[in-house]
Design an enzyme around this catalytic site. Structure first.
Site, PDB file in Angstrom:
ATOM      1  N   GLY B  41       0.948  -1.195  -0.103  1.00  0.00           N
ATOM      2  CA  GLY B  41      -0.118  -0.151  -0.043  1.00  0.00           C
ATOM      3  C   GLY B  41       0.907   1.211  -0.029  1.00  0.00           C
ATOM      4  O   GLY B  41       1.813   1.292   0.713  1.00  0.00           O
ATOM      5  N   GLY B  43      -0.479   4.619   0.188  1.00  0.00           N
ATOM      6  CA  GLY B  43      -1.207   5.922   0.563  1.00  0.00           C
ATOM      7  C   GLY B  43      -0.311   6.668   1.942  1.00  0.00           C
ATOM      8  O   GLY B  43       0.824   6.336   1.723  1.00  0.00           O
ATOM      9  N   LEU B  44      -1.054   7.439   2.429  1.00  0.00           N
ATOM     10  CA  LEU B  44      -0.144   8.243   3.589  1.00  0.00           C
ATOM     11  C   LEU B  44       0.692   7.154   4.406  1.00  0.00           C
ATOM     12  O   LEU B  44       1.790   7.684   4.479  1.00  0.00           O
ATOM     13  CB  LEU B  44      -1.025   9.125   4.292  1.00  0.00           C
ATOM     14  CG  LEU B  44      -1.757  10.070   3.576  1.00  0.00           C
ATOM     15  CD1 LEU B  44      -2.459  11.144   4.281  1.00  0.00           C
ATOM     16  CD2 LEU B  44      -0.505  11.211   2.933  1.00  0.00           C
ATOM     17  N   SER B 285     -16.420  17.824   1.091  1.00  0.00           N
ATOM     18  CA  SER B 285     -15.576  17.864   2.484  1.00  0.00           C
ATOM     19  C   SER B 285     -16.304  18.385   3.738  1.00  0.00           C
ATOM     20  O   SER B 285     -17.185  19.398   3.498  1.00  0.00           O
ATOM     21  CB  SER B 285     -14.371  18.863   2.127  1.00  0.00           C
ATOM     22  OG  SER B 285     -13.736  19.384   3.423  1.00  0.00           O
ATOM     23  N   ARG B 338     -19.201  13.648  13.094  1.00  0.00           N
ATOM     24  CA  ARG B 338     -19.731  13.203  11.645  1.00  0.00           C
ATOM     25  C   ARG B 338     -20.795  11.946  11.967  1.00  0.00           C
ATOM     26  O   ARG B 338     -21.934  12.053  11.357  1.00  0.00           O
ATOM     27  CB  ARG B 338     -18.641  12.405  10.860  1.00  0.00           C
ATOM     28  CG  ARG B 338     -18.002  13.304  10.247  1.00  0.00           C
ATOM     29  CD  ARG B 338     -16.660  12.676   9.336  1.00  0.00           C
ATOM     30  NE  ARG B 338     -15.683  13.248   9.051  1.00  0.00           N
ATOM     31  CZ  ARG B 338     -14.542  13.111   8.217  1.00  0.00           C
ATOM     32  NH1 ARG B 338     -14.442  12.112   8.201  1.00  0.00           N
ATOM     33  NH2 ARG B 338     -14.075  14.236   7.527  1.00  0.00           N
ATOM     34  N   HIS B 409     -17.972   5.969   4.466  1.00  0.00           N
ATOM     35  CA  HIS B 409     -16.722   6.795   4.153  1.00  0.00           C
ATOM     36  C   HIS B 409     -15.372   6.170   4.693  1.00  0.00           C
ATOM     37  O   HIS B 409     -14.379   6.173   4.031  1.00  0.00           O
ATOM     38  CB  HIS B 409     -16.892   8.229   4.837  1.00  0.00           C
ATOM     39  CG  HIS B 409     -15.869   9.142   4.700  1.00  0.00           C
ATOM     40  ND1 HIS B 409     -15.337   9.441   3.444  1.00  0.00           N
ATOM     41  CD2 HIS B 409     -14.876  10.100   5.479  1.00  0.00           C
ATOM     42  CE1 HIS B 409     -14.239  10.442   3.588  1.00  0.00           C
ATOM     43  NE2 HIS B 409     -13.989  10.446   4.800  1.00  0.00           N
ATOM     44  N   GLU B 433      -5.521   3.402   8.126  1.00  0.00           N
ATOM     45  CA  GLU B 433      -6.931   2.806   8.267  1.00  0.00           C
ATOM     46  C   GLU B 433      -6.794   1.214   8.299  1.00  0.00           C
ATOM     47  O   GLU B 433      -7.826   0.839   8.795  1.00  0.00           O
ATOM     48  CB  GLU B 433      -7.496   3.341   6.948  1.00  0.00           C
ATOM     49  CG  GLU B 433      -9.104   3.243   7.088  1.00  0.00           C
ATOM     50  CD  GLU B 433      -9.900   3.670   5.872  1.00  0.00           C
ATOM     51  OE1 GLU B 433      -9.297   4.413   4.994  1.00  0.00           O
ATOM     52  OE2 GLU B 433     -11.200   3.455   5.770  1.00  0.00           O
ATOM     53  N   LEU B 449      -5.645  11.476   8.082  1.00  0.00           N
ATOM     54  CA  LEU B 449      -4.325  12.139   7.411  1.00  0.00           C
ATOM     55  C   LEU B 449      -3.332  12.054   8.549  1.00  0.00           C
ATOM     56  O   LEU B 449      -2.397  11.437   8.402  1.00  0.00           O
ATOM     57  CB  LEU B 449      -4.515  13.359   6.646  1.00  0.00           C
ATOM     58  CG  LEU B 449      -5.588  13.494   5.807  1.00  0.00           C
ATOM     59  CD1 LEU B 449      -5.523  14.987   5.135  1.00  0.00           C
ATOM     60  CD2 LEU B 449      -5.403  12.436   4.696  1.00  0.00           C
TER      61      LEU B 449
END
Lengths: 228, 647, 247
Positions: B41, B43-44, B285, B338, B409, B433, B449
């Site tokens: 992976g 990603g970040l 966003s 959220r 999400h 994640e 992030l």
């Protein structure tokens, strides 16, 4: 400077600098031509001055070098760019919004300019500087009698049209080439990009109108038999 | 089962990480050169970890399914990244960020991990600025901040609406630097299909080259999983089309325990579903809630007229609008977390106030902000989001309010890890994640992030050294062993089986059915009945998949249908585990809302007495019920309380 | 909407390709272009045919994975969007849509509409970074950066690496892509430190990989889904030339 001129940007730099040099030459040539409109004697004096003297010959050689660089690198870049595009072309491709037609057809425009140049050489340079160089008259008039050559050539509508087409191609070539040269040199930014394009359009239009003016004036004069 | 040892260091909360770093072992530069690490992976989490490990001198191999590491879905994060810099002088601190995150997660995260996250958050901002991330700045040249849900301070750093992209490009640039140096070798368009254990330790992976179909073996002294979340189990989600849970699921099936799989975040501000052919949902966003106000009409007749397109939202006078978040949660207003915002939207729509044809949408209105600040200011802040909205919906949000609805999400659940981010398999790590550790039952905006980069830059590079210091005597991993051969054979058989079925349904047909089951039964409002129903239906659908799916083409080519089929096969197992976990957790917390457990006002009702633990599931074999272990959550620094965003 | 699609099909990098015509029916104007292709593919699978391969991922215009040359335009006939953000309402019922892969020497076709853009990664590996290791960096607010510079840096940093610039450029030039990175870092004090080295290394790699030269047509800017200005190319030229002149 290493291998500057073998890099893609370095090659473009040659196009840019040689192009700007040719633009300067055009300005000079335009000023000289304008003189012919006002005084054929004065014009012939300039022709005399620019004959086969050493300074004029050096100038001609430098100018030729400028042309050669510009043309040779145009060929090299075009060939390389076509290779980069790949063998498989798009079946459908459309013109992007806001992209000038000239910018995508600089090579074709350049070819037209070169053809016009050859005609121009045959019409003038061969009869004038070349004649002086070999020391004998090759045309109907004396090698320094530029005014006579202009008067006789532009009394023929075929040449008038050929020259005007040539100027039109050069106009298109200049509208892109002028600002593009500054972009390649890196003298450009978000704000100046619009200014350079505007300046380029004005410059190209003024220069090419002045060139065209000479042709049209001599053609009109020929119509009234030199009486006006 | 491996005993769950969270390895949380003793001592006061604020000193745990420093003390732990001082206590763990390090590997000398000469030995680092001899050690191989696989990172899956980019990603970040993955990119930052691979870059940092490469800088330290390890031999790193990095794998991603896209054509470039830069495509990883971290890139789509819009709003920002949190850090406790207190640049705004609004009394922010590491403790406050820690506290907000624990509270936002509804007290289902590990205190020690979250505190460490808040602690290193400041280093992340420093690191990113040094890498050239063009964060938004004020006229004085210093960094600007904005607010996000669940916080009463401005601690979110942002780069327009493309913060995830800019942070990922920073990590990707650091990764590129290591690739150029040769310390990291990159394998794009490679998908991990299995984990290989040797003597109980993670020793390598089996991959499929997505272009040629070649099945390959790679060995290493440690394996890091950074493959993100599994939200695509719902088919429709804000995740990228290729995001999947397969790498994590293979680890689970090889013995890594899976924690809190039911904790799914439903994001409140997404563009509503428009039809059955839709392939994914687009997020708007959370930063929009800084200036946007959420409402539905007060009167049912207005709702009807709006649905029939006989009236426009802008025609409804102020007094007939129900700004329900401001009404219910005066203290936080539109910036509640959220899960709270999503449930409130569902509540209004269930009550019949939804404003589009499907009745599943609410308004997000910028009129007040535009009147107050002018259209130019709003354009500067959210221009790209407004443009994106208009391109998708053909509605100009400067004139008419946006329509939004919650959508899947993020998944807070993931592979269980200890304080060192190591899973229950020695030598196997999970970051970002893909693990479960930092967000409890609900993640706050701009924290994903932060976690990905915290794990990759500042946690894993330290903690992995502790494990690898014991591996310096291990030779290079030989992939020519029975363990690798067996794993490779199993992968090839699975692929052959998929091609052999040649049934009547496409992979997408079945995936949509799974998504429907998940959304209806394991979505925003879960009940005992719905979850039991989901388990039965998923099991039936799984059987149907293995009898009735059609995978076209062959293995030895670029075959996107095969890729999807392999991932769906795993989703069909993972979905069931999510339902089981949700069924067992007889309380409501964060994103997990059990309809049976709510306060009289309709808020999530936790049961700290019985459920203040991490639910850790261990695989027991195909079609066997997984085994549940519990990692108790001990809270020393915070006092457990009903979350209150009202005052 | 009912549409006729002319799609480029090519088994692999070596096989010759050709256009194949398909029909799709009952497409809603609110469907995205890629969803329309999903519908086609699902039909093909049910008929037992090979679906059309195309790259895509985030479907919200940021990952840069989707490509496609649609009716003569990279990313289709709309401005400042990627193919995944293109919606069918931009077409008319009964239209014929020609869909081709990016065409460029440096982007060979892998299969059907998917191309290999790894050359972009190689260019960035040559120098598209600031050489700092993790840790040991100063506080984020220790260097104030004028807002205008940070904003301009961000304008360039918006590049998603999709390759539309190369696909559109008649010279197959990657100048806009390279310029975006060079310019973004050049506008920041952190990035200036190795600015000269970066510009030289990235341009050299770009040339080596067979991309063409820039002739300033501006087609790249017109088709860039993020609207990145060719003014950044001027900055790249400046950076590169001044670096070279010092050598």
């Amino acid at each position: 400077m290493g291998n500057l001129f073998s890099s893609s940007i370095g090659r473009k730099l040659i196009m840019s600098i040689s192009g700007l040099f040719l633009i300067l030459f055009l300005l000079f040539h335009m000023s000289m031509n304008l003189v012919a409109v006002f005084s054929t004697e004065a014009y012939n004096m300039i022709c005399e001055f620019l004959g086969a003297h050493w300074y004029a010959l050096v100038g001609t050689l430098v100018l030729a070098a400028g042309f050669l660089f510009h043309i040779i690198y145009a060929f090299i870049l075009t060939i390389k760019n076509r290779q980069a595009r790949g063998n498989q072309r798009y079946a459908v491709s459309k013109h992007e919004q806001g992209v000038s037609w000239a910018s995508k057809n600089m090579f074709v425009l350049g070819l037209i300019v070169v053809l016009g140049l050859l005609l121009h050489f045959y019409n003038f340079w061969y009869n004038m500087q070349f004649a002086e160089l070999i020391g004998e008259q090759v045309g109907p008039y004396g090698p320094a009698d530029g005014a006579a050559y202009i008067t006789s050539l532009f009394s023929n509508p075929v040449f008038v049209i050929l020259y005007l087409v040539w100027f039109a191609a050069l106009w298109f070539h200049l509208t892109h080439g002028f600002w593009s040269a500054f972009q390649t040199l890196g003298w450009d930014n978000q704000i100046w990009i619009k200014r350079w394009k505007c300046i380029a359009n004005i410059f190209a239009t003024v220069v090419m109108l002045c060139f065209a003016l000479v042709v049209v004036v001599f053609f009109l004069r020929s119509l009234c038999g030199g009486a006006c | 089962m491996a005993k769950l040892d969270s390895k949380i260091p003793a001592g006061p909360l604020a000193e745990k990480w420093s003390k732990h770093k001082a206590d763990i072992k390090v590997v000398s530069p000469a030995n680092k050169r001899k050690l191989d690490i696989i990172v899956v992976g980019t990603g970040l989490g993955g990119a930052s970890a691979a870059a940092s490990l490469g800088e330290l001198g390890y031999n790193v191999k990095i794998f991603c399914i896209s054509d470039s590491p830069r495509r990883a879905h971290s890139i789509a994060a819009q709003g920002g990244i949190n850090a406790a810099k207190n640049y705004q002088n609004d009394n922010d601190s590491v403790f406050r960020l820690f506290y907000d995150t624990i509270k936002g997660g509804d007290y289902r995260a590990r205190e020690a991990n979250v505190y460490r996250l808040a602690e290193v958050s400041n280093n992340i901002i420093d690191q990113c600025v040094a890498q050239g991330v063009p964060f938004a700045r004020d006229y004085g040249g210093l960094l600007d901040n904005r607010s996000f849900g669940g916080a009463q301070v401005s601690r979110t750093f942002y780069a327009r609406g493309q913060t995830g992209q800019q942070l990922l490009l920073g990590a990707y640039a650091a990764l590129n630097r290591q690739i150029a140096k040769g310390s990291v070798k990159s394998y794009p368009r490679h998908e991990m299909l299995d984990l290989v254990l040797v003597d109980g330790k993670a020793r390598g992976i089996i991959t499929r080259n997505l272009i040629t179909g070649e099945i390959e073996r790679f060995g290493a002294h440690a394996v890091v999983i950074a493959t993100g979340g599994y939200g695509n189990v719902f088919f429709l989600s804000t995740n990228a089309m290729n995001s999947n849970g397969s790498a994590a699921w293979q680890c689970y099936k090889k013995g890594a325990c899976f924690a809190n799989p039911c904790f799914t975040q439903i994001h409140p501000t997404c563009i509503p579903v428009h039809g059955t052919q839709q392939s994914k949902l687009t997020l708007m966003s959370e930063s929009l809630r800084n200036d946007g106000r959420i409402w539905v009409p007060k009167k049912k007749e207005d709702v009807e007229l709006i649905r029939a397109k006989k009236k426009k939202a802008s025609d409804i006078p102020e007094e007939d609008r129900d700004y329900y978040l401001e009404r219910r949660y005066p203290a936080f207003g539109n910036l509640v977390p959220r899960d709270v915002a999503s449930r409130a939207a569902k509540e209004r729509c269930d009550a019949g106030y939804g404003v589009n044809e499907t009745g599943l949408a609410v308004f997000l209105d910028f009129k007040t902000a535009i009147d107050r600040l002018g259209e130019d200011v709003i354009r500067a802040r959210y221009g790209n989001l407004f443009q994106m909205y208009e391109k998708i919906t053909d509605v100009n949000p400067y004139h008419e309010p946006m329509m939004i609805y919650p959508a899947v999400h993020y998944t807070m659940g993931g592979i269980w890890v200890d304080y060192n981010l190591m899973t229950t398999i020695p030598g196997l790590y999970a970051i970002g994640e893909a693990n479960f550790s930092d967000h409890g039952a609900n993640r706050l905006g701009a924290s994903a992030l932060m976690q990905g980069l915290a794990d990759g830059y500042f946690v894993l590079p330290y903690t992995i050294g502790d494990y690898l210091s014991h591996e310096i005597q291990s030779p290079k991993v030989n992939t020519d062993t029975p363990e690798f051969a067996e794993a490779e054979k199993a992968v090839k058989e699975k692929i052959a089986k998929l091609f052999s079925i040649q049934g009547a349904e496409s992979v997408d047909d079945i995936h949509k059915k799974l998504g429907h089951i998940m959304w209806e039964n394991v979505g925003m409002g879960r009940t005992k009945e719905s979850l039991e129903k989901a388990i039965v239906e998923i099991q039936a659908l799984r059987k149907d998949f293995w009898k009735n799916v059609r995978v076209t083409g062959t293995n030895e080519e670029f075959n996107q249908e095969l890729e999807k089929a392999i991932r769906l096969a795993d989703f069909l197992e993972l979905g069931e585990l999510m339902a089981r976990d949700a069924l067992h957790r007889q309380e409501s917390c964060g994103g997990h809302f059990r309809v049976e457990y709510q306060t009289p006002e309709g808020e999530a009702l936790r049961d700290d007495k019985h459920f203040a633990y991490v639910a850790v599931w261990e695989y027991q074999g195909a079609d066997q019920e997984p085994k549940l272990e519990k990692e108790p959550l001990v809270f020393e620094a915070v006092h457990l309380a009903q979350r209150n965003y009202k005052d | 909407m009912n549409l006729t699609l002319k799609i480029w099909r090519q088994k692999n990098a070596k096989a010759p390709g050709k256009f194949v015509t398909y029909k799709v029916e009952n497409i809603s104007p609110d469907t995205s272009f890629l969803e329309m292709l999903d519908i086609l593919n699902n039909d093909l699978i049910h008929k037992g045919e090979d679906p059309v391969v195309f790259d895509h991922d985030c479907r919200e215009g940021i990952c840069g994975m989707c490509s496609l040359h649609i009716n003569g335009f990279a990313h289709g006939p709309d401005t400042e969007i990627t193919t995944c953000q293109l919606h069918m309402r931009k077409f008319k019922d009964g239209d014929t849509i020609t869909i081709e892969p990016w065409r460029s020497h440096a982007f060979p076709v892998i299969k059907d509409l998917a191309v290999d853009r790894s050359a972009f990664d190689k260019i960035l590996q040559a120098g598209g970074f600031i050489s700092v290791n993790t840790g040991g960096v100063p506080d984020a607010n220790s260097i104030p950066i004028p807002k205008a510079d940070a904003d301009e840096s961000m304008d360039a940093a918006a590049c998603i690496g999709c390759g539309a610039c190369v696909a559109t450029c008649k010279n197959g030039s990657a100048m806009l892509f390279v310029a975006a990175r060079v310019s973004s870092l050049a506008k920041l004090p952190q990035g200036r430190v190795e600015g000269a080295r970066r510009a030289k290394a990235m341009v050299a790699k770009m040339d080596e990989l067979g991309f063409g030269a820039c002739t300033n047509t501006g087609a790249c800017e017109a088709q860039c889904p993020k609207g990145i200005s060719i003014a950044h190319i001027a900055r790249l030229n400046r950076e590169f030339l001044s670096a070279k002149l010092k050598d």
